[in-house]
Design a protein around this motif. Sequence first.
Motif, short mmCIF file in Angstrom:
data_model
loop_
_atom_site.label_atom_id
_atom_site.label_comp_id
_atom_site.label_asym_id
_atom_site.label_seq_id
_atom_site.Cartn_x
_atom_site.Cartn_y
_atom_site.Cartn_z
N UNK A 202 0.83 -1.21 0.00
CA UNK A 202 0.00 0.00 0.00
C UNK A 202 0.86 1.26 0.00
N UNK A 203 1.91 1.27 0.81
CA UNK A 203 2.75 2.46 0.93
C UNK A 203 3.56 2.73 -0.33
N UNK A 204 3.99 1.66 -1.00
CA UNK A 204 4.83 1.80 -2.19
C UNK A 204 4.06 1.38 -3.45
N UNK A 205 2.77 1.72 -3.48
CA UNK A 205 1.93 1.35 -4.62
C UNK A 205 2.25 2.23 -5.83
N UNK A 206 2.72 1.61 -6.90
CA UNK A 206 3.06 2.38 -8.10
C UNK A 206 1.80 2.91 -8.76
N UNK A 207 0.69 2.19 -8.66
CA UNK A 207 -0.56 2.67 -9.26
C UNK A 207 -1.09 3.90 -8.53
N UNK A 208 -1.20 3.80 -7.21
CA UNK A 208 -1.82 4.87 -6.44
C UNK A 208 -0.99 6.14 -6.40
N UNK A 209 0.32 6.01 -6.25
CA UNK A 209 1.14 7.19 -5.96
C UNK A 209 2.02 7.64 -7.11
N UNK A 210 2.05 6.89 -8.21
CA UNK A 210 2.82 7.34 -9.37
C UNK A 210 1.98 7.34 -10.64
N UNK A 211 1.34 6.21 -10.98
CA UNK A 211 0.56 6.14 -12.22
C UNK A 211 -0.59 7.14 -12.21
N UNK A 212 -1.35 7.18 -11.13
CA UNK A 212 -2.47 8.12 -11.05
C UNK A 212 -1.98 9.56 -11.02
N UNK A 213 -0.85 9.79 -10.36
CA UNK A 213 -0.29 11.15 -10.30
C UNK A 213 0.14 11.61 -11.69
N UNK A 214 0.78 10.74 -12.44
CA UNK A 214 1.18 11.09 -13.81
C UNK A 214 -0.06 11.34 -14.67
N UNK A 215 -1.08 10.49 -14.53
CA UNK A 215 -2.33 10.67 -15.27
C UNK A 215 -2.94 12.04 -14.97
N UNK A 216 -3.00 12.40 -13.70
CA UNK A 216 -3.57 13.68 -13.29
C UNK A 216 -2.82 14.84 -13.92
N UNK A 217 -1.49 14.77 -13.88
CA UNK A 217 -0.68 15.88 -14.40
C UNK A 217 -0.80 16.00 -15.91
N UNK A 218 -0.82 14.86 -16.60
CA UNK A 218 -0.89 14.88 -18.06
C UNK A 218 -2.23 15.43 -18.54
N UNK B 288 -10.91 12.65 -9.81
CA UNK B 288 -11.85 12.23 -8.76
C UNK B 288 -13.28 12.19 -9.28
N UNK B 289 -13.60 13.06 -10.22
CA UNK B 289 -14.93 12.99 -10.84
C UNK B 289 -15.08 11.68 -11.59
N UNK B 290 -14.06 11.30 -12.35
CA UNK B 290 -14.10 10.04 -13.09
C UNK B 290 -14.13 8.86 -12.13
N UNK B 291 -13.38 8.94 -11.04
CA UNK B 291 -13.36 7.84 -10.07
C UNK B 291 -14.71 7.65 -9.41
N UNK B 292 -15.36 8.75 -9.06
CA UNK B 292 -16.67 8.64 -8.43
C UNK B 292 -17.71 8.06 -9.38
N UNK B 293 -17.56 8.36 -10.67
CA UNK B 293 -18.55 7.91 -11.65
C UNK B 293 -18.26 6.50 -12.17
#
Length: 341
Positions: free
Chosen positions: A247-263, A281-286
């Motif tokens: 959980x702490x070193x999750x590449x999806x949560x803390x890197x992949x999603x972060x890159x997606x957000x920035x791009x 977060x809008x996409x995640x909620x939906x």
Amino acid sequence: MSASSYRVSFSKRPNRASGLFVLTLIVLASAPLWAGRQDLRLLAEIYAYVALASLWNLLAGYAGLVSVGQHAYVGLGAYALFALTIFAGVHPLLAIPLCGIIGALIALPVAALVFRLRGHYFAIGTWVIAEVFRLLASQVSALGGGSGTSLPAAIVVSIAETRQWREDLIYWTALVLAAAVIGVMVLLLRSRYGLALTAIRDNETAARHNGVPVTRVKVIVYVVTAFGTAAIGALIFLQKLRISPDAAFSVNDWTAFVIFITVIGGIGRIEGPIVGTLLFFLARQMLADLGSLYLMILGVIAITVMLVAPKGIWGLIADRVGLQFFPLTRRVIEDNSRPAP
């Protein structure tokens, strides 16, 4: 005969967009008065992603350091928080900046190693470092090893006496961290280091030949980013109250999603991560109930945005409307105040 000289200046006049941003911060600071507990937790999570994406944007969008291993510092900050509070008796909120300092100190030898790499080798190197950190964390039996551990109840209660006060304090801390990250970025980019970062991003070789201390500037940005990322990681897992290496070193949560957000928001623009986080977060909620299809849809969204708006959603808006919350554009102004030679 008169001679003209020129100077570089920013616009110092406050605009409506800046006023709206300050008003938004005031309204968000009062959220504990009108929002429910779940809403506060969601908002705190949004602030954490805004801060993480902003820091990655500083690293990749301005310094040209495309790291895919920033989850290393999220996990490092999280484990440092648990270690400081459980073994050293540090107050959880006081431990957050200390976790940032630990992250910055560890970033120095890491930078000495990964800065020997270039391009995609640098990206792969940062990911390898993150995996090494994850494997090391799984060997720390005092913090649960591979299965992780929970924060003791006595430490949780030490934050505040009531659950509502704990939620409020964590919420305000998340808001302060996000605002501080954005504020430091604005100050940094408006300083001479901002000019250096622009030169490095446009043409690193030319910048080096023109006297820009490329390596020093990159190290400063990398260490500042590590400090902020580790502090945010500590806050995230203070809210979760439980930690594990995966959980702490999750590449999806803390890197992949972060890159997606920035791009999708707009890389190389301070407003981009804010817009990208809101869209994410809008996409995640939906779409979160769609399972693995949710990740595929996020991928389609990212590809579509990169094709239609290479500068991101905010880049598209800014180019068409000229709206700017944080004035960073430099202007060359003729200065006739100096006497002619």
